[in-house]
Design a protein around this motif. Structure first.
Motif, PDB file in Angstrom:
ATOM      1  N   GLU A 172       1.449   2.653   1.552  1.00 39.59           N
ATOM      2  CA  GLU A 172       1.710   2.833   0.115  1.00 39.59           C
ATOM      3  C   GLU A 172       1.014   1.757  -0.720  1.00 39.59           C
ATOM      4  OE1 GLU A 172       3.211   5.163  -2.822  1.00 39.59           O
ATOM      5  OE2 GLU A 172       3.758   5.507  -0.742  1.00 39.59           O
ATOM      6  N   GLU A 173       1.001   0.530  -0.213  1.00 42.89           N
ATOM      7  CA  GLU A 173       0.372  -0.571  -0.939  1.00 42.89           C
ATOM      8  C   GLU A 173      -1.135  -0.338  -1.099  1.00 42.89           C
ATOM      9  OE1 GLU A 173      -0.470  -5.247  -0.115  1.00 42.89           O
ATOM     10  OE2 GLU A 173       1.550  -4.513   0.352  1.00 42.89           O
ATOM     11  N   GLU A 174      -1.780   0.059  -0.027  1.00 44.20           N
ATOM     12  CA  GLU A 174      -3.225   0.342  -0.078  1.00 44.20           C
ATOM     13  C   GLU A 174      -3.492   1.537  -0.989  1.00 44.20           C
ATOM     14  OE1 GLU A 174      -7.321   0.003   0.678  1.00 44.20           O
ATOM     15  OE2 GLU A 174      -5.663  -1.396   0.917  1.00 44.20           O
ATOM     16  N   PHE A 175      -2.641   2.545  -0.916  1.00 44.78           N
ATOM     17  CA  PHE A 175      -2.784   3.710  -1.786  1.00 44.78           C
ATOM     18  C   PHE A 175      -2.716   3.292  -3.251  1.00 44.78           C
ATOM     19  CE2 PHE A 175      -0.826   6.977  -4.424  1.00 44.78           C
ATOM     20  CZ  PHE A 175      -1.698   8.049  -4.215  1.00 44.78           C
ATOM     21  N   ASP A 176      -1.708   2.480  -3.597  1.00 42.77           N
ATOM     22  CA  ASP A 176      -1.544   2.032  -4.980  1.00 42.77           C
ATOM     23  C   ASP A 176      -2.752   1.222  -5.450  1.00 42.77           C
ATOM     24  OD1 ASP A 176       0.917   3.266  -5.204  1.00 42.77           O
ATOM     25  OD2 ASP A 176       2.068   1.436  -4.739  1.00 42.77           O
ATOM     26  N   ARG A 177      -3.255   0.359  -4.587  1.00 35.99           N
ATOM     27  CA  ARG A 177      -4.406  -0.475  -4.957  1.00 35.99           C
ATOM     28  C   ARG A 177      -5.626   0.394  -5.246  1.00 35.99           C
ATOM     29  NH1 ARG A 177      -8.807  -2.402  -3.080  1.00 35.99           N
ATOM     30  NH2 ARG A 177      -8.583  -1.552  -1.002  1.00 35.99           N
ATOM     31  N   GLN A 178      -5.927   1.318  -4.338  1.00 30.66           N
ATOM     32  CA  GLN A 178      -7.094   2.175  -4.513  1.00 30.66           C
ATOM     33  C   GLN A 178      -6.911   3.165  -5.666  1.00 30.66           C
ATOM     34  OE1 GLN A 178      -8.811   3.895  -0.998  1.00 30.66           O
ATOM     35  NE2 GLN A 178      -8.329   2.105   0.242  1.00 30.66           N
ATOM     36  N   GLU A 179      -5.686   3.634  -5.830  1.00 31.48           N
ATOM     37  CA  GLU A 179      -5.412   4.563  -6.926  1.00 31.48           C
ATOM     38  C   GLU A 179      -5.642   3.876  -8.277  1.00 31.48           C
ATOM     39  OE1 GLU A 179      -1.919   7.690  -8.093  1.00 31.48           O
ATOM     40  OE2 GLU A 179      -1.323   5.597  -7.735  1.00 31.48           O
ATOM     41  N   ASP A 180      -5.220   2.629  -8.404  1.00 33.91           N
ATOM     42  CA  ASP A 180      -5.436   1.889  -9.652  1.00 33.91           C
ATOM     43  C   ASP A 180      -6.923   1.772  -9.974  1.00 33.91           C
ATOM     44  OD1 ASP A 180      -2.740   1.548 -10.083  1.00 33.91           O
ATOM     45  OD2 ASP A 180      -2.672  -0.499  -9.271  1.00 33.91           O
ATOM     46  N   GLN A 228      -4.479  12.475   0.618  1.00 34.70           N
ATOM     47  CA  GLN A 228      -4.462  13.029   1.971  1.00 34.70           C
ATOM     48  C   GLN A 228      -4.339  11.922   3.009  1.00 34.70           C
ATOM     49  OE1 GLN A 228      -8.085  15.275   2.110  1.00 34.70           O
ATOM     50  NE2 GLN A 228      -7.150  17.124   1.250  1.00 34.70           N
ATOM     51  N   LEU A 229      -5.040  10.824   2.787  1.00 35.31           N
ATOM     52  CA  LEU A 229      -4.952   9.699   3.719  1.00 35.31           C
ATOM     53  C   LEU A 229      -3.538   9.134   3.761  1.00 35.31           C
ATOM     54  CD1 LEU A 229      -8.285   7.789   2.931  1.00 35.31           C
ATOM     55  CD2 LEU A 229      -7.760   9.135   4.971  1.00 35.31           C
ATOM     56  N   LEU A 230      -2.892   9.065   2.605  1.00 35.44           N
ATOM     57  CA  LEU A 230      -1.518   8.563   2.557  1.00 35.44           C
ATOM     58  C   LEU A 230      -0.578   9.504   3.304  1.00 35.44           C
ATOM     59  CD1 LEU A 230       0.559   6.519   1.435  1.00 35.44           C
ATOM     60  CD2 LEU A 230       0.761   8.026  -0.569  1.00 35.44           C
ATOM     61  N   GLU A 231      -0.715  10.798   3.039  1.00 39.38           N
ATOM     62  CA  GLU A 231       0.159  11.776   3.693  1.00 39.38           C
ATOM     63  C   GLU A 231      -0.064  11.815   5.202  1.00 39.38           C
ATOM     64  OE1 GLU A 231      -0.615  15.420   1.640  1.00 39.38           O
ATOM     65  OE2 GLU A 231       0.477  14.787  -0.157  1.00 39.38           O
ATOM     66  N   ALA A 232      -1.296  11.553   5.642  1.00 38.83           N
ATOM     67  CA  ALA A 232      -1.591  11.551   7.072  1.00 38.83           C
ATOM     68  C   ALA A 232      -1.170  10.242   7.739  1.00 38.83           C
ATOM     69  CB  ALA A 232      -3.085  11.790   7.292  1.00 38.83           C
ATOM     70  N   GLY A 233      -0.747   9.266   6.927  1.00 39.43           N
ATOM     71  CA  GLY A 233      -0.317   7.987   7.489  1.00 39.43           C
ATOM     72  C   GLY A 233      -1.459   7.055   7.832  1.00 39.43           C
ATOM     73  N   GLU A 234      -2.662   7.351   7.352  1.00 38.09           N
ATOM     74  CA  GLU A 234      -3.819   6.508   7.659  1.00 38.09           C
ATOM     75  C   GLU A 234      -3.876   5.263   6.786  1.00 38.09           C
ATOM     76  OE1 GLU A 234      -7.508   8.657   8.048  1.00 38.09           O
ATOM     77  OE2 GLU A 234      -6.456  10.430   8.774  1.00 38.09           O
ATOM     78  N   ILE A 235      -3.203   5.301   5.637  1.00 40.78           N
ATOM     79  CA  ILE A 235      -3.085   4.119   4.786  1.00 40.78           C
ATOM     80  C   ILE A 235      -1.627   4.003   4.362  1.00 40.78           C
ATOM     81  CG2 ILE A 235      -5.466   4.177   3.925  1.00 40.78           C
ATOM     82  CD1 ILE A 235      -4.400   5.439   1.341  1.00 40.78           C
TER      83      ILE A 235
END
Length: 87
Positions: free
Chosen positions: A57-65, A48-55
């Motif tokens: 792609e790089e931060e998303f990938d890091r946290q997702e890992d 949701q944070l990624l889709e809202a533009g709050e983070i």
């Protein structure tokens, strides 16, 4: 040691009780940290944070890992607690 040992160690009872309480708190924190439901909820929130533009792609990938690693560990721990039995 029996009764004599218990009497001699009685002054240390609060310390032993404190250690027991600390172990219980740590065990519960670890259980919550590796709870698959909690991890999946965090993954959904992260998306949701990624889709809202709050983070980005790089931060998303890091946290997702990190979350996926926790989920994998959770699955390994769950598989290891069965002791070869079903139920």
């Amino acid at each position: 040691m029996g009764l004599i040992g218990e009497v001699l160690l009685l002054p240390f009872a609060p310390v032993r009780g404190g250690f027991w309480a600390i172990r219980q708190v740590l065990a519960e924190a670890e259980r919550q940290y590796y709870d698959p439901g909690t991890i999946r909820a965090e993954l959904a929130r992260l998306e949701q944070l990624l889709e809202a533009g709050e983070i980005d792609e790089e931060e998303f990938d890091r946290q997702e890992d990190v979350l996926l690693d926790r989920l994998e560990i959770s699955a390994q721990r769950g598989a290891g607690t069965g002791n070869g039995t079903t139920g």
